[in-house]
Design a protein around this motif. Sequence first.
Motif, PDB file in Angstrom:
ATOM      1  N   TYR A 144       0.853  -1.181   0.000  1.00  0.00           N
ATOM      2  CA  TYR A 144       0.000   0.000   0.000  1.00  0.00           C
ATOM      3  C   TYR A 144       0.884   1.224   0.000  1.00  0.00           C
ATOM      4  CZ  TYR A 144      -4.987  -0.913   0.473  1.00  0.00           C
ATOM      5  OH  TYR A 144      -6.298  -1.230   0.217  1.00  0.00           O
ATOM      6  N   LEU A 150       0.717   5.571   0.428  1.00  0.00           N
ATOM      7  CA  LEU A 150      -0.113   6.647   0.959  1.00  0.00           C
ATOM      8  C   LEU A 150       0.579   7.992   0.753  1.00  0.00           C
ATOM      9  CD1 LEU A 150       0.025   4.065   3.165  1.00  0.00           C
ATOM     10  CD2 LEU A 150      -1.789   5.400   4.220  1.00  0.00           C
ATOM     11  N   TYR A 163       0.611  11.785   2.618  1.00  0.00           N
ATOM     12  CA  TYR A 163       0.237  12.585   3.773  1.00  0.00           C
ATOM     13  C   TYR A 163       0.622  14.028   3.494  1.00  0.00           C
ATOM     14  CZ  TYR A 163      -0.780   8.749   7.026  1.00  0.00           C
ATOM     15  OH  TYR A 163      -1.342   7.667   7.657  1.00  0.00           O
ATOM     16  N   PRO A 174       1.187  15.052  10.474  1.00  0.00           N
ATOM     17  CA  PRO A 174       0.757  14.725   9.106  1.00  0.00           C
ATOM     18  C   PRO A 174      -0.697  14.276   9.087  1.00  0.00           C
ATOM     19  CG  PRO A 174       2.839  13.640   9.669  1.00  0.00           C
ATOM     20  CD  PRO A 174       2.282  14.187  10.940  1.00  0.00           C
ATOM     21  N   PHE A 207      -3.619  12.300   6.642  1.00  0.00           N
ATOM     22  CA  PHE A 207      -3.778  11.405   5.504  1.00  0.00           C
ATOM     23  C   PHE A 207      -4.499  12.116   4.362  1.00  0.00           C
ATOM     24  CE2 PHE A 207      -4.446   7.640   3.130  1.00  0.00           C
ATOM     25  CZ  PHE A 207      -5.760   7.652   2.708  1.00  0.00           C
ATOM     26  N   ARG A 226       3.528   1.026   2.913  1.00  0.00           N
ATOM     27  CA  ARG A 226       3.313   0.091   4.012  1.00  0.00           C
ATOM     28  C   ARG A 226       4.214  -1.113   3.826  1.00  0.00           C
ATOM     29  NH1 ARG A 226      -2.387  -2.665   5.728  1.00  0.00           N
ATOM     30  NH2 ARG A 226      -1.959  -4.019   3.951  1.00  0.00           N
ATOM     31  N   ASN A 266       2.058  -6.715   7.298  1.00  0.00           N
ATOM     32  CA  ASN A 266       0.756  -6.252   7.748  1.00  0.00           C
ATOM     33  C   ASN A 266       0.760  -5.661   9.157  1.00  0.00           C
ATOM     34  OD1 ASN A 266      -1.912  -5.852   6.928  1.00  0.00           O
ATOM     35  ND2 ASN A 266      -2.628  -7.607   8.091  1.00  0.00           N
ATOM     36  N   THR A 267       1.889  -5.068   9.580  1.00  0.00           N
ATOM     37  CA  THR A 267       1.915  -4.425  10.884  1.00  0.00           C
ATOM     38  C   THR A 267       1.359  -3.015  10.830  1.00  0.00           C
ATOM     39  OG1 THR A 267       4.102  -3.446  10.600  1.00  0.00           O
ATOM     40  CG2 THR A 267       4.012  -5.689  11.475  1.00  0.00           C
ATOM     41  N   GLY A 268       1.196  -2.482   9.628  1.00  0.00           N
ATOM     42  CA  GLY A 268       0.768  -1.098   9.487  1.00  0.00           C
ATOM     43  C   GLY A 268       1.917  -0.118   9.527  1.00  0.00           C
ATOM     44  N   LEU A 316       4.678   2.234   8.462  1.00  0.00           N
ATOM     45  CA  LEU A 316       4.855   2.997   7.230  1.00  0.00           C
ATOM     46  C   LEU A 316       6.295   3.461   7.101  1.00  0.00           C
ATOM     47  CD1 LEU A 316       1.610   5.188   7.359  1.00  0.00           C
ATOM     48  CD2 LEU A 316       2.001   3.129   6.010  1.00  0.00           C
ATOM     49  N   THR A 374      -4.006  -3.452  12.877  1.00  0.00           N
ATOM     50  CA  THR A 374      -2.849  -3.599  12.007  1.00  0.00           C
ATOM     51  C   THR A 374      -3.239  -3.730  10.544  1.00  0.00           C
ATOM     52  OG1 THR A 374      -2.901  -5.986  12.373  1.00  0.00           O
ATOM     53  CG2 THR A 374      -1.459  -4.674  13.794  1.00  0.00           C
ATOM     54  N   GLY A 375      -4.449  -4.174  10.260  1.00  0.00           N
ATOM     55  CA  GLY A 375      -4.845  -4.306   8.868  1.00  0.00           C
ATOM     56  C   GLY A 375      -5.289  -3.011   8.242  1.00  0.00           C
ATOM     57  N   TYR A 376      -5.340  -1.981   9.041  1.00  0.00           N
ATOM     58  CA  TYR A 376      -5.797  -0.672   8.589  1.00  0.00           C
ATOM     59  C   TYR A 376      -4.623   0.063   7.991  1.00  0.00           C
ATOM     60  CZ  TYR A 376      -9.238   3.105   8.916  1.00  0.00           C
ATOM     61  OH  TYR A 376     -10.154   4.069   8.649  1.00  0.00           O
ATOM     62  N   THR A 377      -4.799   0.646   6.812  1.00  0.00           N
ATOM     63  CA  THR A 377      -3.656   1.258   6.157  1.00  0.00           C
ATOM     64  C   THR A 377      -3.364   2.668   6.660  1.00  0.00           C
ATOM     65  OG1 THR A 377      -5.127   1.987   4.388  1.00  0.00           O
ATOM     66  CG2 THR A 377      -3.905  -0.043   4.027  1.00  0.00           C
ATOM     67  N   GLU A 378      -4.388   3.412   7.025  1.00  0.00           N
ATOM     68  CA  GLU A 378      -4.183   4.807   7.385  1.00  0.00           C
ATOM     69  C   GLU A 378      -3.891   4.947   8.871  1.00  0.00           C
ATOM     70  OE1 GLU A 378      -7.606   7.171   6.565  1.00  0.00           O
ATOM     71  OE2 GLU A 378      -6.942   8.820   7.819  1.00  0.00           O
ATOM     72  N   ALA A 379      -2.889   5.705   9.214  1.00  0.00           N
ATOM     73  CA  ALA A 379      -2.590   6.034  10.603  1.00  0.00           C
ATOM     74  C   ALA A 379      -2.885   7.505  10.844  1.00  0.00           C
ATOM     75  CB  ALA A 379      -1.132   5.736  10.922  1.00  0.00           C
ATOM     76  N   PHE A 380      -3.382   7.805  12.048  1.00  0.00           N
ATOM     77  CA  PHE A 380      -3.753   9.167  12.427  1.00  0.00           C
ATOM     78  C   PHE A 380      -2.680   9.706  13.372  1.00  0.00           C
ATOM     79  CE2 PHE A 380      -8.060   9.009  10.727  1.00  0.00           C
ATOM     80  CZ  PHE A 380      -8.282   7.650  10.635  1.00  0.00           C
TER      81      PHE A 380
END
Lengths: 113, 114
Positions: free
Chosen positions: A32, A34, A36, A44, A46, A93, A97-99, A101, B98-104
């Motif tokens: 993936y 992204l 920002y 940042p 999204f 990413r 699959n840890t998220g 970035l 963890t499966g979520y792509t966007e981080a805030f």
Amino acid sequence: DQQVKQNSPSLSVQEGRISILNCDYTNSMFDYFLWYKKYPAEGPTFLISISSIKDKNEDGRFTVFLNKSAKHLSLHIVPSQPGDSAVYFCAARASGNTGKLIFGQGTTLQVKP
Amino acid sequence: GAGVSQSPSNKVTEKGKDVELRCDPISGHTALYWYRQRLGQGLEFLIYFQGNSAPDKSGLPSDRFSAERTGESVSTLTIQRTQQEDSAVYLCASSPGTGYTEAFFGQGTRLTVV
């Protein structure tokens, strides 16, 4: 090693014209990508993302293009507005699959009225 | 909370002192990340939490850096014996899983070591 690179530190465009921000990556396992946007003294936020199985994603004035063979993605903003002036970060990413970035160095966009 | 909250927003400390940076993630977000941005550079990953455990600490620069998370909520990043090269903006982010792509992201803590 810099896995995500934004080779242009800055970009200046006229209001109403198109802004094109570029990003290159080296890891073919990224799934993936992204973008920002960051204003001074803020975190940042999204903007838009794209899965590695697609080559284009559009959201209003923002479109992201992915060229997997070239390991290159770009963000197009059209028409550009003065409020778009900010630092834009490309992120990918990591596999697993840890998220987590991996970010590029950022490109500062200035949109002149 | 409405968003990710970090405190303090600014911290100036003397070289050799310890500092603690706090992050309050969005309520219900199980994944929490710490990043660092040095002047003129991109965001550098430090550590990732899933719940209260940290499966990925690979970005911590040295053993002077540590982080913990309690109650699947607040996280604290501790830097011991600070050095001038630790000066940076420290950013915290959270996501629903963890499966979520966007981080805030939070607004960050600007740390200056003098």
